[in-house]
Design an enzyme around this catalytic site. Structure first.
Site, PDB file in Angstrom:
ATOM      1  N   THR A  13       0.628  -1.338   0.038  1.00 34.66           N
ATOM      2  CA  THR A  13       0.485  -0.351   0.033  1.00 34.66           C
ATOM      3  C   THR A  13       0.878   1.365   0.005  1.00 34.66           C
ATOM      4  OG1 THR A  13      -1.621  -1.063   1.264  1.00 34.66           O
ATOM      5  CG2 THR A  13      -2.159   1.234   1.323  1.00 34.66           C
ATOM      6  N   SER A  58       1.300  -7.705  -1.324  1.00 34.94           N
ATOM      7  CA  SER A  58       1.589  -9.135  -0.382  1.00 34.94           C
ATOM      8  C   SER A  58       0.394 -10.410  -0.279  1.00 34.94           C
ATOM      9  CB  SER A  58       1.584  -8.277   0.959  1.00 34.94           C
ATOM     10  OG  SER A  58       0.423  -7.875   1.532  1.00 34.94           O
ATOM     11  N   THR A  89       0.847  -5.252   4.026  1.00 38.56           N
ATOM     12  CA  THR A  89       0.915  -5.282   5.699  1.00 38.56           C
ATOM     13  C   THR A  89      -0.001  -6.476   6.110  1.00 38.56           C
ATOM     14  OG1 THR A  89      -1.622  -4.767   5.204  1.00 38.56           O
ATOM     15  CG2 THR A  89       0.615  -2.780   5.895  1.00 38.56           C
ATOM     16  N   CYS A 279      -4.840 -18.469  20.932  1.00 35.82           N
ATOM     17  CA  CYS A 279      -5.017 -17.402  21.787  1.00 35.82           C
ATOM     18  C   CYS A 279      -4.151 -15.661  20.960  1.00 35.82           C
ATOM     19  CB  CYS A 279      -4.401 -17.231  23.443  1.00 35.82           C
ATOM     20  SG  CYS A 279      -6.023 -18.284  24.144  1.00 35.82           S
TER      21      CYS A 279
END
Length: 342
Positions: A13, A58, A89, A279
């Site tokens: 980006t 990406s 990202t 988690c």
């Protein structure tokens, strides 16, 4: 003597432009990116550039691209004091993790960064991310050695260890976090470095690059109602060498006899099964509850507090070096690049 930094643009980006017809973001060229950051001319650092041609989204990142990036850094290693990699990202944490394994005894900074908004937009986060990443890549001690000689991700004021980092937000500027490891540096008025937790390589030895990866690995997440036939189908996949199994809590799984049997069969066939918690924070403790203990008895190994991105790329790296599954299992339980706490 001025420090020298190589700025590598893979895509993402930060260097994109909005198509006037489709309104979609699409890759632009490197000169477009540099022309929007005139502040780079104020650096007391020599900045050279290298661009992937064509730039890639990406989402299209692959082990082949990681090998290409490793080659670029290795080929230019002696000419530069640090490297900044501009990257989309979505898969940045995977690439940073992979490079941490592929660049053994790294003695110079490799800082990944990007942005959530293109560099030419008024509210872009790209300028600060880029400028501070270059400053970090050039930072050094009085003896000339690098201040941060490891692969890191810099975003929104935080420098994090690359193989400890996960993308946190799709649209927030605070896009990444290293939940199980402290930040290596915080950028405010000044940049505060945590030298006590930054890796310390042997500066007397050369960096050793690696260019091979074996991507015969798969990730699957456990969930209530997961089907036996699908799991057994995954385990029976030809050429599959390892499985990253995302479990509940501290490494727990359903107490289904078929699941334990299937995992035991996978281990017996020489497949490496590593237990990673679903988690975001915390670690796998397979002896904490009976459900985790049963996994251990079936041959599943603990991933400790590793991220999924780090576990997958570490397996790819180890599998390219060792045919013996026991060697892969052994090294998966060792901290080789600061990726786990054991």
């Amino acid at each position: 003597m001025k420090r020298k930094v190589l700025l590598i643009y893979t895509g993402g980006t930060i260097g994109m432009n909005r198509n006037p017809l489709t309104k979609a973001l699409e890759p632009f060229d490197f000169e477009h990116l540099l022309s929007n950051v005139p502040e780079l001319k104020q650096f007391d650092t020599l900045i050279s550039t290298y661009q992937f041609s064509p730039p890639i989204d990406s989402s299209d990142m692959s082990p082949q691209r990681w090998t290409e990036l490793s080659h670029v850094i290795a080929d230019h290693y002696d000419q530069y004091d640090g490297f900044v990699v501009l990257h989309g990202t979505d898969t940045m944490a995977y690439t940073a993790s992979a490079l941490s394994y592929m660049l053994e005894n790294l003695t110079k900074p490799v800082v990944f960064t990007g942005s959530q908004l293109p560099i030419d937009q008024l509210r872009t986060d790209g300028k600060e991310n880029l400028i501070t990443s270059i400053e970090i890549a050039a930072a050094h001690h009085q003896d000339g050695t690098a201040l941060v000689p490891e692969v890191g991700i810099y975003f929104n004021g935080h420098l994090m260890r690359g193989n400890r980092t996960t993308k946190l937000s799709a649209d927030g500027f605070n896009a990444f976090e290293s939940f199980n490891y402290p930040h290596l540096a915080e950028a405010g008025v000044n940049i505060g470095y945590r030298e006590d937790i930054i890796r310390k390589p042997d500066f007397r030895k050369p960096m050793k690059p690696h260019f091979r990866l074996d991507s015969n690995v798969i990730i699957f997440s456990l969930f209530p109602g997961i089907r036996e036939d699908l799991i057994r189908h995954i385990i029976a996949t030809p050429n599959l060498r390892s499985i990253v199994m995302r479990t509940f809590g501290s490494g727990n799984a359903p107490q289904s006899p078929w699941l334990i049997s299937a995992l035991r069969e996978a281990t017996r066939r020489g497949k490496v099964v590593i237990n990673i918690s679903q988690c975001m924070q915390g670690k796998v403790e397979m002896g904490r509850y009976d459900t985790g203990y049963q996994l251990k008895e079936a041959g599943v190994i603990s991933g400790y507090d590793a991220t999924v991105e780090s576990a997958v790329t570490k397996l790819m790296f180890l599998q390219s070096h060792y045919e013996d599954c026991e060697q892969v299992r052994r090294y998966m339980q060792l901290n080789i690049r600061g990726e786990i706490s054991v």
